[in-house]
Structure formats: C-alpha cells, structure tokens
Design a protein around this motif. Structure first.
Motif, mmCIF file in Angstrom:
data_model
loop_
_atom_site.group_PDB
_atom_site.id
_atom_site.type_symbol
_atom_site.label_atom_id
_atom_site.label_comp_id
_atom_site.label_asym_id
_atom_site.label_seq_id
_atom_site.Cartn_x
_atom_site.Cartn_y
_atom_site.Cartn_z
ATOM 1 N N GLU A 86 13.683 -15.189 5.791
ATOM 2 C CA GLU A 86 13.096 -14.929 4.486
ATOM 3 C C GLU A 86 11.993 -13.882 4.585
ATOM 4 N N VAL A 87 12.028 -12.910 3.686
ATOM 5 C CA VAL A 87 10.980 -11.894 3.623
ATOM 6 C C VAL A 87 9.945 -12.315 2.586
ATOM 7 N N PRO A 88 8.674 -12.383 2.931
ATOM 8 C CA PRO A 88 7.655 -12.806 1.969
ATOM 9 C C PRO A 88 7.475 -11.776 0.860
ATOM 10 N N THR A 89 7.221 -12.260 -0.350
ATOM 11 C CA THR A 89 7.008 -11.357 -1.468
ATOM 12 C C THR A 89 5.608 -10.764 -1.413
ATOM 13 N N ALA A 90 5.496 -9.547 -1.908
ATOM 14 C CA ALA A 90 4.185 -8.909 -1.992
ATOM 15 C C ALA A 90 3.780 -8.678 -3.440
ATOM 16 N N ASP A 91 4.486 -9.314 -4.375
ATOM 17 C CA ASP A 91 4.194 -9.090 -5.789
ATOM 18 C C ASP A 91 2.758 -9.458 -6.130
ATOM 19 N N ALA A 92 2.328 -10.597 -5.620
ATOM 20 C CA ALA A 92 0.965 -11.027 -5.936
ATOM 21 C C ALA A 92 -0.056 -10.065 -5.346
ATOM 22 N N ILE A 93 0.202 -9.610 -4.112
ATOM 23 C CA ILE A 93 -0.703 -8.647 -3.497
ATOM 24 C C ILE A 93 -0.743 -7.364 -4.311
ATOM 25 N N ALA A 94 0.420 -6.885 -4.707
ATOM 26 C CA ALA A 94 0.480 -5.633 -5.462
ATOM 27 C C ALA A 94 -0.272 -5.764 -6.783
ATOM 28 N N ALA A 95 -0.113 -6.925 -7.456
ATOM 29 C CA ALA A 95 -0.789 -7.116 -8.735
ATOM 30 C C ALA A 95 -2.300 -7.103 -8.566
ATOM 31 N N GLU A 96 -2.773 -7.797 -7.538
ATOM 32 C CA GLU A 96 -4.214 -7.857 -7.328
ATOM 33 C C GLU A 96 -4.787 -6.507 -6.914
ATOM 34 N N LEU A 97 -3.970 -5.730 -6.193
ATOM 35 C CA LEU A 97 -4.474 -4.440 -5.728
ATOM 36 C C LEU A 97 -4.406 -3.356 -6.804
ATOM 37 N N GLU A 98 -3.732 -3.658 -7.920
ATOM 38 C CA GLU A 98 -3.656 -2.669 -8.986
ATOM 39 C C GLU A 98 -5.050 -2.265 -9.466
ATOM 40 N N ARG A 99 -5.906 -3.265 -9.625
ATOM 41 C CA ARG A 99 -7.257 -2.971 -10.091
ATOM 42 C C ARG A 99 -8.000 -2.119 -9.067
ATOM 43 N N LEU A 149 0.820 -1.208 0.000
ATOM 44 C CA LEU A 149 0.000 0.000 0.000
ATOM 45 C C LEU A 149 0.858 1.264 0.000
ATOM 46 N N SER A 150 2.159 1.113 -0.182
ATOM 47 C CA SER A 150 3.064 2.260 -0.018
ATOM 48 C C SER A 150 2.865 3.329 -1.083
ATOM 49 N N ASP A 151 2.368 2.949 -2.266
ATOM 50 C CA ASP A 151 2.164 3.932 -3.326
ATOM 51 C C ASP A 151 0.765 4.539 -3.314
ATOM 52 N N THR A 152 -0.015 4.220 -2.291
ATOM 53 C CA THR A 152 -1.359 4.767 -2.180
ATOM 54 C C THR A 152 -1.365 5.944 -1.209
ATOM 55 N N GLU A 153 -2.499 6.597 -1.116
ATOM 56 C CA GLU A 153 -2.728 7.582 -0.062
ATOM 57 C C GLU A 153 -3.488 6.858 1.042
ATOM 58 N N PHE A 154 -2.752 6.325 2.007
ATOM 59 C CA PHE A 154 -3.277 5.441 3.038
ATOM 60 C C PHE A 154 -3.609 6.277 4.278
ATOM 61 N N LEU A 162 -9.892 0.859 3.766
ATOM 62 C CA LEU A 162 -9.658 -0.538 4.149
ATOM 63 C C LEU A 162 -10.821 -1.436 3.761
ATOM 64 N N THR A 163 -12.021 -0.907 3.729
ATOM 65 C CA THR A 163 -13.163 -1.690 3.254
ATOM 66 C C THR A 163 -12.946 -2.127 1.812
ATOM 67 N N ARG A 164 -12.443 -1.222 0.993
ATOM 68 C CA ARG A 164 -12.176 -1.552 -0.408
ATOM 69 C C ARG A 164 -11.044 -2.562 -0.534
ATOM 70 N N VAL A 165 -10.005 -2.399 0.284
ATOM 71 C CA VAL A 165 -8.911 -3.375 0.268
ATOM 72 C C VAL A 165 -9.428 -4.755 0.664
ATOM 73 N N GLU A 166 -10.223 -4.811 1.721
ATOM 74 C CA GLU A 166 -10.754 -6.090 2.198
ATOM 75 C C GLU A 166 -11.641 -6.751 1.139
ATOM 76 N N GLU A 167 -12.365 -5.958 0.371
ATOM 77 C CA GLU A 167 -13.184 -6.528 -0.700
ATOM 78 C C GLU A 167 -12.322 -7.250 -1.722
ATOM 79 N N LEU A 207 -6.686 -0.006 -6.946
ATOM 80 C CA LEU A 207 -6.159 1.358 -6.973
ATOM 81 C C LEU A 207 -6.642 2.095 -8.218
ATOM 82 N N ALA A 208 -6.697 1.392 -9.353
ATOM 83 C CA ALA A 208 -7.199 2.017 -10.572
ATOM 84 C C ALA A 208 -8.660 2.409 -10.403
ATOM 85 N N ASP A 209 -9.435 1.529 -9.774
ATOM 86 C CA ASP A 209 -10.835 1.844 -9.513
ATOM 87 C C ASP A 209 -10.960 3.065 -8.617
ATOM 88 N N ARG A 210 -10.084 3.137 -7.589
ATOM 89 C CA ARG A 210 -10.149 4.253 -6.644
ATOM 90 C C ARG A 210 -9.818 5.577 -7.329
#
Length: 309
Positions: free
Chosen positions: A283-296, A203-208, A240-245, A298-301
């Motif tokens: 090991e640090v878990p990747t967030a690539d999959a999360i970022a990809a799914e959240l792209e839509r 969520l670092s590139d959003t206005e959180f 956060l409601t939108r993220v949870e959706e 963020l675009a919607d927002r």
C-alpha cells in the motif's frame, strides 16, 4: 509544420560558437515532463547564470515545439510589449567552478520529431567526441522531506549504479526523451548515465532547492565536475524551515510524515520491503492531507516572493 529529413537540420551551430575540444562530459536536463521540485529547471538556471557559458548550437522550436502548449513569455510594460522570451533548447560549452569544460544540453523537451531528435543528439555526441553523457530527471514519489533525496541510476556505469542507486525497480513508466537518448547511446557502446531523483510528491509542484542540490551532486559524482551550490543550500534550509513550521503545528501532518519516514527507513535498513514507497502489503500512503496543509505554506511563499515580506 515542415518535414525535416536529416537530424542535423534540427539544430544550427552559433556563428560565434567556440571550438569544442574532444573528450568532454555531456550533461543534459530537459524540462516539460515530470520535473518534480523544479530540479532540472533550477539546475539549468544555476549552470547558465553562475558559470561561464558559450552557446554552441540551438535547436529549431518551429520543428520541435507545440507553441500552443508552451507559449513564449512576453513582458508587457503599460502600453507595449517590451520583450519576448521564447522557449529554447540549446547546447552550451560551460566551465565549472575550477575551469573544467563540459557540454550542457538544456531547455524544453521536444513535442515532435523524437526519433530525429535522438539521432541529432547522439550524432552531436559523436561529432564532438564526448567522453560520456550524464542526464538528470526528477519524479514525484511518496518519500519524506526529512530524509536525503535518493536516486535511481541507470545506464552503463555499473559502479555508479552500485554506489548511488537506492531504488532499483522493475517497472514500466512514461519515457523522457532522454531515456531514448540513453538507450541509443548504450546500444552503441557509449558511456551514459541517467540520474532520476525521487522527490517528495507533496513538494513536487514547488521549487525545492534540495532537489537541485541533489541533482548537481549526482552529476558531480558521475563526472568530477564542480558546481556552485551555496546559494541553493541556503535557500533549501529556509524552504525546509517553513515546511517544518507547518508540520510541527499539525498532528495529522506529523503522523503522515512519520509513516513515510518509517517506510523509508525500513527499506534503507535492508528489511524485506518491496520498495521505500510501500508497506509490506504494497500500500502506498496518501499525501492528500499533506498537500492540503501545505497549500497555505506555498501560498504564503508565493506572496512573500511577490514582496509580502
């Protein structure tokens, strides 16, 4: 670019600047580097728009700024330029929600003249006889959005470090110019606190909004100042409601968020994990999959912000 020999030449006092009483808190937050979740930008907007402010001093962008990297914003109306909004780095006298005065340094992080800028800020702090300095920054970390935003606290306030600092690493990292201000103030025996928020990196590139709320809460804890946060909290709930959706509709997202939650909770329970960001193997878990799914999401927002709703 001209040479500035004296730190006080970096800024000018406003002609209508009010008299600044001694013993105020100095609060600082600069944008331009690692402002995850736009926490500092939102804090700046909240303070300058929601509280009573008076300009005290302004720093010279022709000396401190790389204009090609951070260009002024113009407003173009049909056939003419209606307005030009240059970057600003300013010191304001502000009154909080109950009328307590404090000083607020905000704007861009300088590109040039860092040593003289540190001299200028610490010199202003001494000249205006501030009681203490508190500054804030936010950085992206692989932590879950389902947990409260944590802090790393630095500076001279051992009580605040003990009460508020969740992650206490021993590491090397690129500096914010306010790190240098903190180091200089601490070396002279001045009271200074640095608050670094650990924001979910997907969520670092959003206005959180919750990042701004956490920043203001941290500043309040360090200074006793009172800030309006109702609007930010409401925006945070909607965000956060939108993220949870998005998460609820995707099993892979749920699994990845669950991994972050497990590692965060394990660390918070005091188990022998090196940090809340890694497992026992480091090991640090990747967030690539999360970022990809959240792209839509963020675009919607962004579309909704442009009038799509």
């Amino acid at each position: 670019m001209g040479t500035v020999n004296h730190p006080e030449e970096l800024y000018t006092f406003d002609e209508a600047a009010p008299t600044v009483p001694a013993g105020l808190h100095l609060v600082a937050g600069l944008t331009g580097f690692a402002d995850a979740g736009s926490a500092v930008a939102q804090v700046t907007t909240s303070v300058l728009e929601d509280l009573d402010t008076q300009l005290v001093a302004e720093f010279d962008p022709d000396v401190l700024l790389d204009w090609r990297a951070r260009r002024p914003v113009i407003t173009f109306e049909h056939d003419h330029i209606a307005a030009v909004e240059p970057p600003r780095l300013e010191l304001h006298l502000v009154r909080d929600e109950i009328g307590q005065p404090f000083l607020f340094l905000s704007g861009y992080e300088p590109d040039f003249q860092w040593n003289r800028f540190v001299d200028a800020v610490t010199g202003l702090a001494a000249r205006l006889q501030v009681a203490d300095t508190t500054w804030v920054q936010s950085i992206p970390m692989p932590v879950p959005h389902t947990r409260p935003i944590s802090l790393t606290v630095s500076g001279t306030r051992a009580d605040l470090v003990e009460q508020m600092s969740v992650w206490k690493p021993e590491t090397q990292a690129p500096a914010n110019v306010l790190h240098l201000v903190e180091h200089r103030l601490a070396s002279t025996g001045s009271q200074v606190t640095g608050l670094v928020l650990l924001v979910p990196h997907y969520l670092s590139d959003t206005e959180f909004p919750d990042a701004a709320v956490a920043a203001l809460s941290g500043i309040a804890a360090a200074t006793g100042l009172i800030f309006p946060t109702d609007a930010l909290r409401e925006a945070g709930r909607e965000f956060l409601t939108r993220v949870e959706e998005q998460v609820a509709g995707n099993a892979e997202l749920q699994r990845l968020v669950g991994v972050l939650e497990e590692r965060h909770d394990t660390y918070m329970e005091g188990n022998p994990v090196a940090s809340p960001l890694t497992d026992v193997d480091g090991e640090v878990p990747t967030a690539d999959a999360i970022a990809a799914e959240l792209e839509r999401f963020l675009a919607d927002r962004r579309t909704q912000g442009d009038g799509g709703e």
